[in-house]
Motif scaffolding. Structure first.
Motif, PDB file in Angstrom:
ATOM      1  N   THR A   1      70.506  26.694  47.879  1.00 39.27           N
ATOM      2  CA  THR A   1      69.587  27.717  48.380  1.00 39.27           C
ATOM      3  C   THR A   1      69.518  27.646  49.897  1.00 39.27           C
ATOM      4  N   SER A   2      69.438  28.807  50.522  1.00 40.93           N
ATOM      5  CA  SER A   2      69.265  28.876  51.978  1.00 40.93           C
ATOM      6  C   SER A   2      67.855  29.365  52.284  1.00 40.93           C
TER       7      SER A   2
ATOM      8  N   ILE B   1      64.112  32.449  50.658  1.00 38.91           N
ATOM      9  CA  ILE B   1      62.756  31.997  50.329  1.00 38.91           C
ATOM     10  C   ILE B   1      61.725  32.856  51.048  1.00 38.91           C
ATOM     11  N   MET B   2      60.692  33.244  50.303  1.00 36.97           N
ATOM     12  CA  MET B   2      59.512  33.868  50.892  1.00 36.97           C
ATOM     13  C   MET B   2      58.287  33.058  50.460  1.00 36.97           C
TER      14      MET B   2
ATOM     15  N   GLY C   1      52.564  29.341  47.386  1.00 31.45           N
ATOM     16  CA  GLY C   1      53.604  29.590  46.408  1.00 31.45           C
ATOM     17  C   GLY C   1      54.829  30.132  47.114  1.00 31.45           C
ATOM     18  N   TRP C   2      55.855  30.504  46.338  1.00 29.06           N
ATOM     19  CA  TRP C   2      57.054  31.050  46.964  1.00 29.06           C
ATOM     20  C   TRP C   2      57.875  31.850  45.953  1.00 29.06           C
ATOM     21  N   ILE C   3      58.770  32.645  46.512  1.00 29.21           N
ATOM     22  CA  ILE C   3      59.734  33.416  45.740  1.00 29.21           C
ATOM     23  C   ILE C   3      61.120  33.043  46.233  1.00 29.21           C
TER      24      ILE C   3
ATOM     25  N   ILE D   1      63.983  39.772  49.446  1.00 32.07           N
ATOM     26  CA  ILE D   1      62.980  39.109  50.283  1.00 32.07           C
ATOM     27  C   ILE D   1      62.503  40.060  51.373  1.00 32.07           C
ATOM     28  N   SER D   2      63.421  40.807  51.974  1.00 37.80           N
ATOM     29  CA  SER D   2      63.055  41.763  53.025  1.00 37.80           C
ATOM     30  C   SER D   2      62.153  42.863  52.481  1.00 37.80           C
ATOM     31  N   ARG D   3      62.458  43.379  51.301  1.00 34.92           N
ATOM     32  CA  ARG D   3      61.627  44.424  50.683  1.00 34.92           C
ATOM     33  C   ARG D   3      60.232  43.883  50.363  1.00 34.92           C
ATOM     34  N   LEU D   4      60.167  42.664  49.880  1.00 32.08           N
ATOM     35  CA  LEU D   4      58.881  42.061  49.541  1.00 32.08           C
ATOM     36  C   LEU D   4      58.022  41.872  50.791  1.00 32.08           C
TER      37      LEU D   4
END
Length: 487
Positions: free
Chosen positions: A173-174, A178-179, A333-335, A342-345
């Motif tokens: 994962t980079s 992550i958000m 928390g995170w996604i 991630i950009s849309r969120l």
């Protein structure tokens, strides 16, 4: 002026199996207890008005006198506020408002002064480690003073720490995948808002996490429940063919699953099941949201690598949380998702808030750096607690059945009688609060089930089971009478 009135039909639906099966509890008292439980569960919002006595009496096929007595009891206990010329509105008695401890005290009936709260599957803080983490966060905070302090996707330090944890678990994962969010619940709400439209279908495990169901309802989507198999091998509790068929037949946009470890059953999906689940999601065009909030709390064996490690980045999204691993008061928390999502969120989040507090993010990063020092002792403690709970159940409630949870924070127990809602309603009067089984399902399911967390220490768990036995025995205990009730 009343802004909202709950309809009689809605109230009848949410009450479920509230009626007493014998003569030991008056009908008005059982009805009052059922309404009181809905208030504490949040299923009747504060400030709304209950149906008129006539409407509710008609919907429940009761005498109006019975409903009048019910409302009078709720007024006396502080659950209804009355004003001349207007309907009574729902309230909480001052004695039940205990934000500092989360305990429900003196909930309208005579009983112990302190109620053991078994409604939350949440751990207490490892005080030394949390204090150390916030001390480190405070020391690191000045480095952020020269910036604006607004980080919609989270600070780099925390995103890197979370990405490293995924790397260690077998999922490269980079940080740009992550958000950071203000808890796993916000992560789930953001995903619904971005990926689901009103009326869309969302496939869910059944039972499942109650707040996930509530979020689906609030976005005007429709939950499509797929039952878990009732018992046996933990890894095969999921009916993967049924999940695939439900997604295909309903055109579901999304599926929400909890494979590590399932809430409320504690079940764990094996590696083959994860591969099949991810493959089915891509085949049906369904976005698979995997909630890993419990992933660190394995008690018998470590879980396989995350579902996303065998899924396509465009179809598998992972939600994580610091609350279960470290402390519920750490609202981080995170996604984990494709950078494009991630950009849309982040764009959608701007309508709600503009980032998680930096201090909390820094503390979370510090805890992740010391992950094993916090979580390994926690697992040992939870094993002891689980043993204490199962021993108490064997002693006090031997005819309640369950599968031993290989991880997570709770047992999902099946009772001999369909009295879960009634039990949850009377239990505070006997010194214990529990979450009724229907909270974890759709349309009043699971009246034979109750979730019991083992986050408390052994002595309190033993006391809680003893009090729960007393509450259960105060109901009509015969399955024959309970199953004959027709609503």
């Amino acid at each position: 002026m009343v802004s909202r009135v709950i309809g009689a039909a809605t109230l009848v639906r949410d009450l479920g199996h509230w009626r007493p099966s014998g003569k030991h509890r008056p009908v008005y008292r059982a009805l009052a207890d059922g309404i009181r439980l809905l208030v504490h569960d949040g299923r009747i919002p504060l400030g709304v008005a209950l149906p008129s006595e006539r409407d509710l009496a008609g919907a429940l096929t009761l005498s109006r006198t019975t409903v009048t007595n019910t409302y009078a009891a709720l007024r006396d206990e502080g659950y209804l506020l009355s004003r001349q010329g207007s309907r009574s509105t729902v309230a909480l008695p001052p004695a039940t408002r205990r934000p500092s401890s989360g305990r429900v005290v003196n909930a309208g009936q005579p009983g112990p002064a302190s109620v053991i709260d078994m409604t939350h599957a949440a751990v207490t803080a490892p005080s030394e480690e949390v204090t150390r983490a916030y001390t480190a966060a405070l020391e690191a905070l000045p480095a952020y003073y020269t910036g604006h302090g607004i980080e919609p996707v989270g600070i780099v330090a925390l995103r890197r720490a979370i990405a490293r944890r995924y790397d260690e678990r077998g999922l490269p994962t980079s940080p740009d995948q992550i958000m950071v969010t203000s808890g796993a619940q916000q992560a789930w709400r953001l995903l619904l808002e971005v990926l689901v439209s009103p009326g869309d279908r969302v496939v869910v495990d059944h039972p499942t996490y109650p707040n996930a169901l509530e979020a689906i309802r609030r976005t005007a989507a429709r939950a499509v429940p797929v039952p878990l198999r009732p018992s046996g091998d933990s890894a095969r509790r999921w009916d993967l063919d049924a999940i695939r068929d439900a997604a295909s037949q309903t055109g579901a946009r999304m599926a929400y699953v909890l494979p590590d470890f399932h809430n409320p059953t504690g079940a764990l999906l094996d590696a083959d099941g994860r591969a099949e689940l991810a493959s089915n999601a891509r085949r049906t065009g369904t976005t698979l949201v995997v909630d890993e909030s419990m992933a660190d709390l394995w008690l018998d064996e470590a879980p396989p690598p995350p579902v996303a490690s065998v899924g396509h980045p465009s179809t598998v999204v992972t939600v994580g949380s610091a609350s279960k691993s470290y402390w519920g008061g750490l609202r981080v928390g995170w996604i984990r998702a494709a950078p494009s999502l991630i950009s849309r969120l982040a764009t959608s989040r701007a309508a709600v808030d503009i980032g998680t507090p930096i201090m909390d993010q820094l503390a979370c990063a510090a805890l992740i750096e010391r992950h094993d020092e916090v979580v390994v002792p926690r697992r040992a403690e939870l094993r002891r607690n689980r043993d204490a709970l199962t021993a108490a159940l064997a002693d006090r409630l031997p005819d309640w059945t369950y599968d031993r949870a290989p991880g997570g924070l709770s047992l999902w127990l099946q009772m001999p009688t369909a009295t879960s809602t009634a039990l949850a309603a009377v239990a505070p009067s006997h010194g214990v609060a529990v979450a009724a089984g229907p909270r974890f399902g759709v349309e009043g399911a699971f009246e034979r089930y109750v979730r019991l967390p083992y986050a408390e220490n052994g002595d309190r768990l033993s006391a809680a089971v003893q009090r729960l036995e007393t509450a259960y025995m105060s109901l009509e205990p015969t399955a024959e009478n309970s199953s004959s009730v027709v609503l």
